[in-house]
Scaffold this active site. Structure first.
Site, PDB file in Angstrom:
ATOM      1  N   ILE A 173       0.834  -1.200   0.000  1.00 54.86           N
ATOM      2  CA  ILE A 173       0.000   0.000   0.000  1.00 54.86           C
ATOM      3  C   ILE A 173       0.870   1.252   0.000  1.00 54.86           C
ATOM      4  O   ILE A 173       0.646   2.193  -0.762  1.00 54.86           O
ATOM      5  CB  ILE A 173      -0.938   0.010   1.219  1.00 54.86           C
ATOM      6  N   ASP A 229      10.403   4.066   6.050  1.00 52.59           N
ATOM      7  CA  ASP A 229      10.217   2.635   6.285  1.00 52.59           C
ATOM      8  C   ASP A 229      11.407   2.121   7.074  1.00 52.59           C
ATOM      9  O   ASP A 229      12.487   2.738   7.070  1.00 52.59           O
ATOM     10  CB  ASP A 229      10.085   1.877   4.961  1.00 52.59           C
ATOM     11  N   ILE A 250      -4.222   4.323   7.627  1.00 53.42           N
ATOM     12  CA  ILE A 250      -4.691   3.201   6.818  1.00 53.42           C
ATOM     13  C   ILE A 250      -5.128   2.067   7.734  1.00 53.42           C
ATOM     14  O   ILE A 250      -4.322   1.524   8.495  1.00 53.42           O
ATOM     15  CB  ILE A 250      -3.598   2.695   5.856  1.00 53.42           C
ATOM     16  N   LYS A 276     -10.896  -5.726   9.047  1.00 55.99           N
ATOM     17  CA  LYS A 276     -10.872  -6.557  10.256  1.00 55.99           C
ATOM     18  C   LYS A 276     -11.066  -5.732  11.521  1.00 55.99           C
ATOM     19  O   LYS A 276     -11.253  -6.280  12.617  1.00 55.99           O
ATOM     20  CB  LYS A 276      -9.568  -7.348  10.307  1.00 55.99           C
ATOM     21  N   VAL A 302      -6.163  -6.673  -0.448  1.00 56.37           N
ATOM     22  CA  VAL A 302      -5.612  -6.030  -1.633  1.00 56.37           C
ATOM     23  C   VAL A 302      -4.959  -7.084  -2.518  1.00 56.37           C
ATOM     24  O   VAL A 302      -4.067  -7.816  -2.064  1.00 56.37           O
ATOM     25  CB  VAL A 302      -4.584  -4.945  -1.244  1.00 56.37           C
ATOM     26  N   LEU A 303      -5.418  -7.159  -3.752  1.00 58.34           N
ATOM     27  CA  LEU A 303      -4.856  -8.126  -4.698  1.00 58.34           C
ATOM     28  C   LEU A 303      -3.396  -7.803  -4.991  1.00 58.34           C
ATOM     29  O   LEU A 303      -3.039  -6.661  -5.268  1.00 58.34           O
ATOM     30  CB  LEU A 303      -5.642  -8.092  -6.010  1.00 58.34           C
ATOM     31  N   VAL A 344      -3.326 -13.709  -0.571  1.00 53.48           N
ATOM     32  CA  VAL A 344      -3.709 -15.094  -0.848  1.00 53.48           C
ATOM     33  C   VAL A 344      -3.376 -15.477  -2.284  1.00 53.48           C
ATOM     34  O   VAL A 344      -3.091 -16.644  -2.580  1.00 53.48           O
ATOM     35  CB  VAL A 344      -5.213 -15.293  -0.551  1.00 53.48           C
ATOM     36  N   THR A 371      -8.903 -22.295   3.774  1.00 56.01           N
ATOM     37  CA  THR A 371      -9.315 -22.561   5.151  1.00 56.01           C
ATOM     38  C   THR A 371     -10.703 -23.160   5.247  1.00 56.01           C
ATOM     39  O   THR A 371     -10.955 -24.042   6.081  1.00 56.01           O
ATOM     40  CB  THR A 371      -9.255 -21.265   5.987  1.00 56.01           C
TER      41      THR A 371
END
Length: 596
Positions: free
Chosen positions: A280, A300, A392, A396, A434-435, A441, A458
């Site tokens: 991101i 970072d 951001i 969840k 986010v793809l 995943v 899962t």
């Protein structure tokens, strides 16, 4: 010049034959004089317009325009010269008639020459894949031309499909429109199609997925022309054609953003991004850079990640400029020095730990980075007068059940608390998976498929919201311009997608036979994620794809007073208390000790 002179001379003869019943000797002599004059004036005009001096390519649109201007201006000059004579040499209409007749012959000859020349270099042969192009607009036509003129690309267009009724009889470079998308099966069978190419840059999943499903049933491959931003190419080129991926199937059409409002708070400002090396954060940096900030500060703790993002933005990874800052947001004193030195005006806080099962094992790490780290960034941002702060968050955080969700919800509440204390606008932005992000995943599934499987899911019914990183960041930047102090902005993620379907689509795209194994839900993992908490409403008064909801503040004294030496159960209990704590004044009530 010789051809045009001949064409114009023949045009005068043909125009005279039509105009005069009898061509006697006197008429022929006068016609000859006017024709010679017209040819001379035309050639001079053509030289003046540089038609005959290599200014433009032969038979190009530009040459047609200049040829028309040269012929028309020359014809008008001869017409006026003939018309003002007491006794015109030829009929007054003849110079104009001959001029436009000659111009027609000149243009037609050039068009035929261009058509024949182009086809001379067109690819042909049985070894080429027979391609059916979806989309017969400008991009599709340019792709067909690229296929025809690039034989080593290995494709030959046999037709187009397009749902536009105005294109049903159209041909591009001799390649016909054979029908609409409903005719895909018939066209593939009748034309012996080997591959279907979607020539709609940035096509939505509503276009791509049906084509993919139908084509695979027919046993033909499907490829796509990438968006212009993805290919960095403004022309359709067969060499840019690529395989369909999950972004094409799960992504959405281009989003509309208010460029003026975004530019108003980014252009010419000092902008700092924490977690700038992450998925991101790096995309945020790339998109912010386009708006021309006075300074883009990329912070970072991962030097390799900073190297990568600097390389994508500036074309080098020297890591020797002031645009990159190596720092851990857990280090409050270092953060203070950086903010006091650089004085950012806009902050995007993307630094976070995000892997759910890892944080379930190490909740104290979530506390140190996602909670205390966020509190650190908020404190130094407020102290240095930051005007806009965007935190951001994640889906969840809506009615959380995991350590990740708890820590990000607490970060939202800390941001809301700072909004009450500081002068600037402090908001949070919440979205789902986010793809293509690190740890996505998709990466896991792709790696499992590459190694021969099995692919692990899962639960067969588990669903998640998905959005491409470009879409997510585009809306994050937009939300920064729209959000009101203390709010959480919630991005429209579209419809939730079954993870099982994603795995099966990837396996189908790979062409392999891979087993899917269901491993069961992990600790803290939901079967279905939600974007809104139970007390939050889906209000979209500012942007059709961005909702906003108020957030109950949480005093930073609550989290800073916690004993980090406590055990994991104590940490989890504290998280639950802080999420549900209704009154910031009850600061010490949520504080736990190691005895808990």
């Amino acid at each position: 010049m010789g051809f045009d002179a001949t064409a114009l001379g023949m045009a005068y003869v043909l125009a005279a034959l039509v105009r005069y019943e009898i061509l006697d000797r006197d008429v022929v002599l006068r016609l000859l004089g006017v024709a010679v004059l017209a040819i001379a004036v035309h050639l001079v005009s053509g030289l003046a317009w540089r038609v005959y001096r290599g200014r433009v390519g032969v038979a190009s649109i530009e040459e047609t325009i200049f040829l028309g201007l040269a012929a028309t201006s020359a014809g008008l000059a001869v017409f006026l010269a003939n018309a003002v004579l007491p006794t015109p040499w030829v009929a007054r209409s003849l110079p104009l008639t001959a001029t436009f007749l000659g111009l027609f012959v000149m243009a037609l000859a050039r068009a035929l020459w261009r058509y024949n020349t182009d086809r001379t270099f067109f690819a042909s042969g049985d070894h080429l894949e027979r391609a059916l192009i979806v989309g017969a607009g400008f991009t599709g036509s340019r792709l067909a031309l690229s296929m025809l003129s690039t034989p080593n690309a290995g494709m030959k267009p046999v037709g187009f499909l397009d749902d536009d009724p105005w294109k049903r009889q159209r041909r591009h470079y001799g390649v016909p429109v054979l029908g609409t998308l409903k005719d895909l099966a018939d066209v593939v069978t009748e034309s012996g199609v080997d591959v279907v190419v979607v020539a709609i840059p940035g096509a939505s999943k509503d276009v791509v997925k049906p084509v993919l499903d139908r084509a695979r049933e027919l046993g033909v491959a499907v490829k796509m022309l990438p968006s212009y931003s993805e290919s960095l190419n403004t022309r359709a080129d067969v060499r840019d054609v690529r395989d369909v991926n999950m972004r094409d199937i799960l992504g959405r059409a281009a989003l509309e953003t208010d460029i003026d409002s975004i530019a108003g708070y980014l252009t010419g400002k000092r902008v700092l991004v924490t977690g700038a090396g992450g998925s991101i954060g790096s995309e945020l940096c790339r998109q912010i850079h386009r708006f021309g900030p006075a300074e883009l500060i990329m912070l970072d703790r991962d030097e390799s990640a900073l190297h990568a993002v600097q390389l994508t933005i500036h074309g080098h990874g020297l890591l020797d400029g002031r645009d990159v800052v190596l720092n851990d947001i857990r280090d409050l004193h270092a953060l203070e020095k950086i903010f006091q030195d650089r004085r950012p005006e806009v902050v995007f806080h993307a630094a976070a730990l995000k892997h759910l099962p890892m944080l379930e094992q190490y909740p104290h790490e979530a506390m140190k980075t996602n909670v205390l780290g966020t509190s650190n960034v908020l404190e130094v941002a407020a102290a240095t007068g930051v005007s806009t702060f965007v935190n951001i968050s994640t889906d969840k955080a809506a009615d959380p059940t995991s350590v990740l969700g708890y820590s990000k919800r607490i970060a939202e509440r800390l941001t809301a608390a700072m909004a009450q204390r500081a002068d600037g606008a402090f908001i949070s932005v919440r979205f789902g998976n986010v793809l293509g992000s690190r740890g996505s995943v998709l990466h896991a599934f792709t790696s499992q498929i590459a190694s021969g499987g099995p692919v692990t899911v899962t639960h067969p019914e588990i669903t998640r919201y998905f959005m491409t990183v470009e879409e997510a960041v585009q809306l994050v930047v937009q939300a920064g311009a729209l959000g009101e102090n203390g709010e959480v902005m919630i991005l429209d993620m579209g419809q939730p997608v079954k993870i099982d379907d994603v795995a099966r689509q990837l396996i189908q795209i790979s062409g392999k036979h891979i087993e899917i194994v269901y491993t069961g839900l992990r600790e803290g993992e939901k079967l279905h994620e939600q974007l809104f908490g139970g007390a939050e409403d889906d209000e979209r008064s500012k942007h059709p794809l961005v909702s906003h909801a108020p957030v109950s503040p949480l005093s930073p004294a609550v989290v800073r007073g916690y004993d980090l030496g406590s055990n994991d159960l104590g940490m989890l209990q504290a998280f639950e208390d802080w999420v549900s704590l209704p009154d910031p004044s009850a600061a010490h009530a949520g504080s736990r000790t190691s005895d808990n």
